[in-house]
Design a protein around this motif. Sequence first.
Motif, PDB file in Angstrom:
ATOM      1  N   ARG A  86      20.743  68.177-159.386  1.00  0.00           N
ATOM      2  CA  ARG A  86      20.699  68.823-160.701  1.00  0.00           C
ATOM      3  C   ARG A  86      22.060  68.736-161.391  1.00  0.00           C
ATOM      4  O   ARG A  86      22.132  68.500-162.606  1.00  0.00           O
ATOM      5  CB  ARG A  86      20.269  70.283-160.554  1.00  0.00           C
ATOM      6  CG  ARG A  86      20.015  70.984-161.892  1.00  0.00           C
ATOM      7  CD  ARG A  86      19.683  72.457-161.720  1.00  0.00           C
ATOM      8  NE  ARG A  86      18.375  72.644-161.123  1.00  0.00           N
ATOM      9  CZ  ARG A  86      18.168  73.082-159.880  1.00  0.00           C
ATOM     10  NH1 ARG A  86      19.199  73.354-159.099  1.00  0.00           N
ATOM     11  NH2 ARG A  86      16.947  73.248-159.419  1.00  0.00           N
ATOM     12  N   SER A  87      23.136  68.933-160.631  1.00  0.00           N
ATOM     13  CA  SER A  87      24.479  68.847-161.201  1.00  0.00           C
ATOM     14  C   SER A  87      24.775  67.440-161.707  1.00  0.00           C
ATOM     15  O   SER A  87      25.308  67.261-162.808  1.00  0.00           O
ATOM     16  CB  SER A  87      25.522  69.241-160.157  1.00  0.00           C
ATOM     17  OG  SER A  87      25.303  70.557-159.697  1.00  0.00           O
ATOM     18  N   GLU A 103      26.386  73.726-149.175  1.00  0.00           N
ATOM     19  CA  GLU A 103      27.535  73.114-149.849  1.00  0.00           C
ATOM     20  C   GLU A 103      28.809  73.595-149.157  1.00  0.00           C
ATOM     21  O   GLU A 103      29.123  74.794-149.182  1.00  0.00           O
ATOM     22  CB  GLU A 103      27.575  73.495-151.333  1.00  0.00           C
ATOM     23  CG  GLU A 103      28.747  72.884-152.071  1.00  0.00           C
ATOM     24  CD  GLU A 103      28.712  73.131-153.574  1.00  0.00           C
ATOM     25  OE1 GLU A 103      29.539  72.542-154.279  1.00  0.00           O
ATOM     26  OE2 GLU A 103      27.846  73.896-154.028  1.00  0.00           O
ATOM     27  N   LYS A 104      29.529  72.681-148.537  1.00  0.00           N
ATOM     28  CA  LYS A 104      30.733  73.034-147.794  1.00  0.00           C
ATOM     29  C   LYS A 104      32.009  72.818-148.595  1.00  0.00           C
ATOM     30  O   LYS A 104      33.111  73.024-148.086  1.00  0.00           O
ATOM     31  CB  LYS A 104      30.776  72.229-146.494  1.00  0.00           C
ATOM     32  CG  LYS A 104      29.602  72.526-145.568  1.00  0.00           C
ATOM     33  CD  LYS A 104      29.654  71.702-144.294  1.00  0.00           C
ATOM     34  CE  LYS A 104      28.450  72.018-143.403  1.00  0.00           C
ATOM     35  NZ  LYS A 104      28.466  71.223-142.146  1.00  0.00           N
ATOM     36  N   ILE A 105      31.863  72.425-149.846  1.00  0.00           N
ATOM     37  CA  ILE A 105      33.019  72.226-150.714  1.00  0.00           C
ATOM     38  C   ILE A 105      33.536  73.591-151.172  1.00  0.00           C
ATOM     39  O   ILE A 105      32.737  74.445-151.576  1.00  0.00           O
ATOM     40  CB  ILE A 105      32.638  71.361-151.931  1.00  0.00           C
ATOM     41  CG1 ILE A 105      32.049  70.030-151.462  1.00  0.00           C
ATOM     42  CG2 ILE A 105      33.833  71.125-152.833  1.00  0.00           C
ATOM     43  CD1 ILE A 105      31.480  69.198-152.578  1.00  0.00           C
ATOM     44  N   PRO A 121      31.435  74.070-156.359  1.00  0.00           N
ATOM     45  CA  PRO A 121      31.379  73.613-157.755  1.00  0.00           C
ATOM     46  C   PRO A 121      30.011  73.081-158.160  1.00  0.00           C
ATOM     47  O   PRO A 121      29.595  73.265-159.313  1.00  0.00           O
ATOM     48  CB  PRO A 121      32.442  72.505-157.807  1.00  0.00           C
ATOM     49  CG  PRO A 121      32.575  72.031-156.390  1.00  0.00           C
ATOM     50  CD  PRO A 121      32.364  73.249-155.550  1.00  0.00           C
ATOM     51  N   PHE A 122      29.306  72.410-157.243  1.00  0.00           N
ATOM     52  CA  PHE A 122      28.008  71.847-157.621  1.00  0.00           C
ATOM     53  C   PHE A 122      26.964  72.944-157.795  1.00  0.00           C
ATOM     54  O   PHE A 122      26.082  72.844-158.649  1.00  0.00           O
ATOM     55  CB  PHE A 122      27.560  70.817-156.586  1.00  0.00           C
ATOM     56  CG  PHE A 122      28.360  69.558-156.624  1.00  0.00           C
ATOM     57  CD1 PHE A 122      28.195  68.645-157.657  1.00  0.00           C
ATOM     58  CD2 PHE A 122      29.318  69.288-155.653  1.00  0.00           C
ATOM     59  CE1 PHE A 122      28.941  67.484-157.711  1.00  0.00           C
ATOM     60  CE2 PHE A 122      30.075  68.124-155.700  1.00  0.00           C
ATOM     61  CZ  PHE A 122      29.892  67.223-156.734  1.00  0.00           C
ATOM     62  N   SER A 165      25.052  73.528-161.219  1.00  0.00           N
ATOM     63  CA  SER A 165      23.599  73.594-161.137  1.00  0.00           C
ATOM     64  C   SER A 165      23.068  74.847-161.822  1.00  0.00           C
ATOM     65  O   SER A 165      22.072  74.799-162.557  1.00  0.00           O
ATOM     66  CB  SER A 165      23.164  73.567-159.669  1.00  0.00           C
ATOM     67  OG  SER A 165      21.774  73.730-159.554  1.00  0.00           O
ATOM     68  N   LYS A 166      23.745  75.971-161.605  1.00  0.00           N
ATOM     69  CA  LYS A 166      23.282  77.231-162.197  1.00  0.00           C
ATOM     70  C   LYS A 166      23.342  77.210-163.713  1.00  0.00           C
ATOM     71  O   LYS A 166      22.465  77.766-164.387  1.00  0.00           O
ATOM     72  CB  LYS A 166      24.125  78.395-161.666  1.00  0.00           C
ATOM     73  CG  LYS A 166      23.739  78.871-160.278  1.00  0.00           C
ATOM     74  CD  LYS A 166      24.541  80.120-159.915  1.00  0.00           C
ATOM     75  CE  LYS A 166      24.057  80.714-158.609  1.00  0.00           C
ATOM     76  NZ  LYS A 166      24.783  81.957-158.269  1.00  0.00           N
ATOM     77  N   ILE A 167      24.387  76.609-164.269  1.00  0.00           N
ATOM     78  CA  ILE A 167      24.542  76.622-165.732  1.00  0.00           C
ATOM     79  C   ILE A 167      23.994  75.353-166.381  1.00  0.00           C
ATOM     80  O   ILE A 167      24.192  75.138-167.575  1.00  0.00           O
ATOM     81  CB  ILE A 167      26.014  76.816-166.129  1.00  0.00           C
ATOM     82  CG1 ILE A 167      26.862  75.606-165.720  1.00  0.00           C
ATOM     83  CG2 ILE A 167      26.576  78.107-165.548  1.00  0.00           C
ATOM     84  CD1 ILE A 167      28.277  75.634-166.302  1.00  0.00           C
TER      85      ILE A 167
END
Length: 359
Positions: A16-17, A282-284, A288-289, A293-295
């Motif tokens: 999605r990102s 997500e291990k970053i 950020p992704f 994705s949320k916005i």
Amino acid sequence: MSEKSISRIFGLDLLRSLAIILVVMEHSRFLISQHTLFPFIPLPDGVDLFFVLSGFLVGTILIKTATQNQKFDLKVAFGFLKRRWFRTLPNYFLFLLINILLIYFGLINGYLNKFLVTFFVFMQNFYKPYDFLFWESWSLSVEEWFYLGFPLIMIIIFKVSKHRLKVKQVILSTILLFLVFPLAYRLYQAGSPLDFDLYFRKLVLTRIDTIGFGLLGAYIHWYHKGFWESRKNLFFVIGIALLGVLVATNNESSYFIKTFFYSCIGFAILLTLPKLESIKEEKIPLKPFRFISKISYSMYLVHLPLLQVISNTINFSGIFETVVVYLLFWVLTIVLSYIVYKLYENPIMNLRDRKFKSI
């Protein structure tokens, strides 16, 4: 599996990102294209990624509900639609109003006429194109007709078959209709000298099969999970390779792109889903992704009117000025999208979750 739990799988958040980043990059390309320092690089259309992902996520919810109840009636369909409309319509109508006001005050391009009413019922690009305002809404119209059409067609097939067909057969029959009819319509239209972008890329009747491939993915994932998981790495490699070939050979004047191209694109993206769906966390640092994705929905609606306002009000030509304006555009897009998400979109989704506990 709830809608929220599906959407929080990192691989799907990543898709999605990437989809929204690709969309914004494509639309803002003209800001930097005047300088040879920034060469054109063909990239996938982010909207295609959105379509397949939407079909997979929403299809999974519908398939789970129909399978558990062993039926799909108007009551269940309306419950589903109420949740989807709470998710999609508030942002859509907010930005429809914003676009109308920006055009009225001359801040962005476009014009208002009697056909404006079609935007309020998602008929602006059902079988004929539009090209005068709220350009990004074409894909949202495709999505809304999917939300309405898939459950209603399932109900009709249940009724026509007098419930002799099993739920699994009804679901598969509906998916096949979503895949076959738009392709047949594109084949029918391909011989006409019609504009590719308006009459093939942006019509509901020609594009809803891209979502259909996401539905097919949801069907395979639900009923044939072992097959889905066991070959995920092979499918991913094939999907990426096929997507790369399709993007590199894209030619808007060819017969192929007017007919089979979007079927192949949908299939290629479908092949990447088993691998992406298996990547859970997500291990970053700072995730950020997940944030993008949320916005992403707000970003989709914010970026194009913002882009027009910037290009219509700021004069820039030098390479330094161009880079500054381009970075400013991205920063404002993310900041404004977060504000819309935090103050408007998310509170409405929380209200939805309190009011409608099921599907």
